[in-house]
Design a protein around this motif. Sequence first.
Motif, mmCIF file in Angstrom:
data_model
loop_
_atom_site.group_PDB
_atom_site.id
_atom_site.type_symbol
_atom_site.label_atom_id
_atom_site.label_comp_id
_atom_site.label_asym_id
_atom_site.label_seq_id
_atom_site.Cartn_x
_atom_site.Cartn_y
_atom_site.Cartn_z
ATOM 1 N N ALA A 183 0.783 -1.062 -0.036
ATOM 2 C CA ALA A 183 -0.036 -0.062 0.195
ATOM 3 C C ALA A 183 0.856 1.399 -0.046
ATOM 4 O O ALA A 183 0.704 2.311 -0.559
ATOM 5 C CB ALA A 183 -1.023 -0.094 1.140
ATOM 6 N N GLY A 184 1.863 1.189 0.740
ATOM 7 C CA GLY A 184 2.842 2.354 0.821
ATOM 8 C C GLY A 184 3.590 2.815 -0.568
ATOM 9 O O GLY A 184 3.641 3.602 -1.004
ATOM 10 N N GLN A 185 3.890 1.588 -1.282
ATOM 11 C CA GLN A 185 4.412 1.637 -2.476
ATOM 12 C C GLN A 185 3.512 2.331 -3.778
ATOM 13 O O GLN A 185 3.663 3.029 -4.342
ATOM 14 C CB GLN A 185 4.917 0.217 -3.059
ATOM 15 C CG GLN A 185 6.258 -0.293 -2.192
ATOM 16 C CD GLN A 185 6.365 -1.771 -2.403
ATOM 17 O OE1 GLN A 185 5.479 -2.484 -2.798
ATOM 18 N NE2 GLN A 185 7.613 -2.007 -1.917
ATOM 19 N N ALA A 228 -3.714 -5.540 -3.495
ATOM 20 C CA ALA A 228 -4.120 -4.269 -2.669
ATOM 21 C C ALA A 228 -4.580 -3.177 -4.081
ATOM 22 O O ALA A 228 -3.758 -3.138 -5.124
ATOM 23 C CB ALA A 228 -2.669 -3.881 -2.001
ATOM 24 N N ILE A 229 -5.406 -2.590 -3.731
ATOM 25 C CA ILE A 229 -6.015 -1.608 -4.807
ATOM 26 C C ILE A 229 -6.271 -0.386 -4.061
ATOM 27 O O ILE A 229 -7.115 -0.542 -3.039
ATOM 28 C CB ILE A 229 -7.038 -2.293 -5.568
ATOM 29 C CG1 ILE A 229 -7.631 -1.389 -6.768
ATOM 30 C CG2 ILE A 229 -8.351 -2.674 -4.737
ATOM 31 C CD1 ILE A 229 -8.318 -2.331 -7.788
ATOM 32 N N GLY A 265 -8.432 -3.369 5.159
ATOM 33 C CA GLY A 265 -8.645 -1.966 5.166
ATOM 34 C C GLY A 265 -10.169 -1.506 4.991
ATOM 35 O O GLY A 265 -11.162 -2.414 5.014
ATOM 36 N N SER A 266 -10.450 -0.165 4.905
ATOM 37 C CA SER A 266 -11.893 0.325 4.595
ATOM 38 C C SER A 266 -11.854 1.184 3.461
ATOM 39 O O SER A 266 -10.890 1.943 3.163
ATOM 40 C CB SER A 266 -11.919 1.186 5.963
ATOM 41 O OG SER A 266 -11.279 2.179 6.353
ATOM 42 N N LEU A 302 -3.031 13.328 -2.663
ATOM 43 C CA LEU A 302 -3.092 13.139 -1.484
ATOM 44 C C LEU A 302 -3.163 11.745 -0.934
ATOM 45 O O LEU A 302 -3.614 11.360 0.167
ATOM 46 C CB LEU A 302 -4.495 13.954 -0.922
ATOM 47 C CG LEU A 302 -4.597 15.160 -1.305
ATOM 48 C CD1 LEU A 302 -6.040 15.824 -0.539
ATOM 49 C CD2 LEU A 302 -3.382 16.111 -0.687
ATOM 50 N N LEU A 303 -2.769 10.728 -1.973
ATOM 51 C CA LEU A 303 -2.777 9.262 -1.793
ATOM 52 C C LEU A 303 -2.032 8.893 -0.700
ATOM 53 O O LEU A 303 -0.755 9.328 -0.682
ATOM 54 C CB LEU A 303 -2.613 8.578 -3.103
ATOM 55 C CG LEU A 303 -3.199 7.256 -3.106
ATOM 56 C CD1 LEU A 303 -4.659 6.779 -2.739
ATOM 57 C CD2 LEU A 303 -2.594 6.499 -4.411
ATOM 58 N N GLU A 304 -2.477 8.080 0.307
ATOM 59 C CA GLU A 304 -1.642 7.510 1.232
ATOM 60 C C GLU A 304 -2.068 6.042 1.557
ATOM 61 O O GLU A 304 -3.144 5.636 1.169
ATOM 62 C CB GLU A 304 -1.931 8.219 2.619
ATOM 63 C CG GLU A 304 -1.406 9.672 2.766
ATOM 64 C CD GLU A 304 -1.541 10.429 4.141
ATOM 65 O OE1 GLU A 304 -1.461 9.519 5.068
ATOM 66 O OE2 GLU A 304 -1.753 11.604 4.019
ATOM 67 N N SER A 305 -1.220 5.435 2.398
ATOM 68 C CA SER A 305 -1.437 3.830 2.151
ATOM 69 C C SER A 305 -2.799 3.423 2.841
ATOM 70 O O SER A 305 -3.373 2.590 2.599
ATOM 71 C CB SER A 305 -0.176 3.179 3.111
ATOM 72 O OG SER A 305 0.139 3.708 4.292
ATOM 73 N N HIS A 306 -3.545 4.339 3.633
ATOM 74 C CA HIS A 306 -4.826 3.949 4.268
ATOM 75 C C HIS A 306 -5.984 4.005 3.324
ATOM 76 O O HIS A 306 -6.892 3.728 3.728
ATOM 77 C CB HIS A 306 -4.811 4.787 5.674
ATOM 78 C CG HIS A 306 -5.103 6.097 5.728
ATOM 79 N ND1 HIS A 306 -6.375 6.669 5.225
ATOM 80 C CD2 HIS A 306 -4.346 7.251 5.720
ATOM 81 C CE1 HIS A 306 -6.381 7.946 5.218
ATOM 82 N NE2 HIS A 306 -4.723 8.286 5.373
ATOM 83 N N HIS A 307 -5.582 4.578 2.156
ATOM 84 C CA HIS A 307 -6.569 4.715 1.062
ATOM 85 C C HIS A 307 -6.492 3.417 0.187
ATOM 86 O O HIS A 307 -7.106 3.346 -0.929
ATOM 87 C CB HIS A 307 -6.332 6.024 0.293
ATOM 88 C CG HIS A 307 -6.559 7.170 0.905
ATOM 89 N ND1 HIS A 307 -5.410 8.154 0.949
ATOM 90 C CD2 HIS A 307 -7.679 7.757 1.610
ATOM 91 C CE1 HIS A 307 -5.979 9.200 1.418
ATOM 92 N NE2 HIS A 307 -6.833 9.047 2.008
#
Length: 208
Positions: free
Chosen positions: A9-11, A44-45, A72-73, A54-59
């Motif tokens: 997700a971070g990548q 992971a998508i 995830g949510s 503003l994309l971050e890994s929790h998105h």
Amino acid sequence: MNPTVETVAGQLADIGRHCYERGWALGTSGNFSAVVRQKPLTLAITTSGVDKGLLESHHIVAIDEHGQVLQGSGTPSAEATLHLAIVRSRSAGAVLHTHSVWSTILSEATPDGSLTIEGYEMLKGLDGVGTHEHRERLPIVENTQNWTAAAPLIETILREHPEAHGFLIRGHGLYTWGKDLAEAKRQIEILEFLFEVMGRKRGMAWQQ
Ligand SMILES: [Zn+2]
């Protein structure tokens, strides 16, 4: 050993912001995925409605082969079925989708269902291409708002064009992929470069 969803997700978030900064995925447009595990498939998508600047890994969520959220949510991208179809048909490790100016323009440039690129040194940046004499033929598919219904058609097109490194959706954008995220990122950079070259050249011809 498989990477964790968090690592992937971070990548993906890094690549998403990069595509935003290059102007290839402005606003909430575009979506990005990478395989965390092949068996059983965990992908992971990006979730829908997120500003890619503003994309971050929790998105980013993890989904299974049916598009069900495992971790995830948020709601997976509306085009998740397309990502899953590409992962299945191409054994891809990562799928990237942009809505750039040049891919949008060129997706409308030919009526015959494909865009051909040939003669450029930068073609050698595509997986398995060793010469500028390579002829890259990218299928162009019609746009829709129902990708679940269109996924079988995309799988057919991918089967009919086994050599294609990507495809365009008319008036919409580009899909490309790679065995991993690094390769998919390289391919998006190469294809976007080639689209811009072709688009600018064509623009000059129009002015003559
Ligand atoms: Zn799209």
